[in-house]
Write an enzyme that holds these catalytic residues in place. Structure first.
Site, short mmCIF file in Angstrom:
data_model
loop_
_atom_site.label_atom_id
_atom_site.label_comp_id
_atom_site.label_asym_id
_atom_site.label_seq_id
_atom_site.Cartn_x
_atom_site.Cartn_y
_atom_site.Cartn_z
N LEU A 6 105.79 5.20 51.16
CA LEU A 6 104.61 5.27 51.81
C LEU A 6 104.47 4.11 52.61
CD1 LEU A 6 102.20 4.90 48.60
CD2 LEU A 6 102.43 6.85 50.11
N ASP A 7 103.71 4.76 53.88
CA ASP A 7 103.85 3.96 55.20
C ASP A 7 103.08 2.45 54.93
OD1 ASP A 7 105.01 6.10 56.68
OD2 ASP A 7 103.04 6.79 57.05
N TYR A 8 103.36 1.64 55.83
CA TYR A 8 102.74 0.04 55.79
C TYR A 8 101.48 0.26 55.67
CZ TYR A 8 101.54 -4.41 57.18
OH TYR A 8 101.14 -5.93 57.64
#
Length: 246
Positions: free
Chosen positions: A105-107
């Protein structure tokens, strides 16, 4: 009676060291030894009493563990970060096994992510052909039309990469603020995929959350909280991956 022999990459993945695909790369790169000898052949099989060493680290089979984390925003989906940012592993100080996230999952994206030391399980969930639903809710600037959302389902090319959604639906709109809440379902998980797709259509993503992974939801969890998957949940995830092969 012959001993139970398994492919080398499977043995490495089952140890929790890394995924099977990464294990194959390590073998081909000459970073794996069996009984003191470098092995680069992917078809190599090893028995339970043979000594496997990866990058100087002996491989031992761990008991498989499965955790579900509600990842907050501002956390890296990795086992470490060279910039010193918080990673998903920081939420599991009590876990002694060598766990790692299934996919990413992206930052700036919150939501559900599974962590495990079961490489084969992780690989089966991540492969797009297995059709595991990953349900996201995005707040976007602007209000996409039905036609534009249909384009995302058909797939669009962004920076030379084909990106596609399985399902899209507008949940609500705010005409005064000029924003919309959109649900999107993916089977793949390419880098910043949803953000890139909406930005290409002219609708920057202000907020993004993965609120369902297969049948798993955030119910009972707050951002930063985790729980172990039940044996039944693990069994159902494995079943979903095996049944959804296209």
């Amino acid at each position: 009676m012959s001993e139970n022999r398994e492919r080398l990459q499977k043995v490495i993945a089952n140890s929790g060291f890394t995924s099977r695909r990464k294990a194959e790369e390590l073998i081909q790169d000459g970073q794996v030894k069996v009984n003191g000898k470098v092995v680069t052949e992917l078809g190599t099989k090893v028995g339970p009493n043979e000594k496997v060493v990866v990058n100087g680290i002996p491989i031992e089979k761990e008991e498989p563990v499965y955790h579900l984390l509600y990842k907050p925003r501002g956390v890296i989906s990795s086992v470490e970060d060279d910039k010193g940012r918080k990673t998903v592993l920081d939420f599991f100080p009590q876990v002694t096994q060598r766990i790692y996230p299934v996919g990413r999952l992206d930052y700036d994206t919150s939501g559900l992510i599974i962590l495990t030391n079961d490489g084969e399980f992780a690989q089966s969930l991540m492969h797009p052909k297995h059709g595991i639903d990953k349900v996201y809710v995005a707040k976007v600037k602007g209000i996409p039309t039905k036609e534009e959302l249909h384009e995302l389902k058909k797939g669009i090319e962004v920076d030379g990469e084909f990106l596609k959604a399985v399902h899209t639906k507008i949940l609500s709109t705010d005409r005064k603020k000029g924003t919309a809440i959109v649900q999107m379902i993916l089977h793949e998980g390419k880098n910043r995929q949803i953000r890139r797709m909406f930005e290409a259509m002219g609708y920057p993503v202000a907020k993004l959350k993965r609120e369902r992974y297969a049948f798993l939801t955030t119910q009972g969890l707050q951002p930063g909280e985790s729980r172990e998957l039940t044996p039944y949940e693990v069994k159902m995830l494995k079943k979903a991956a095996s049944e959804n092969v296209n």
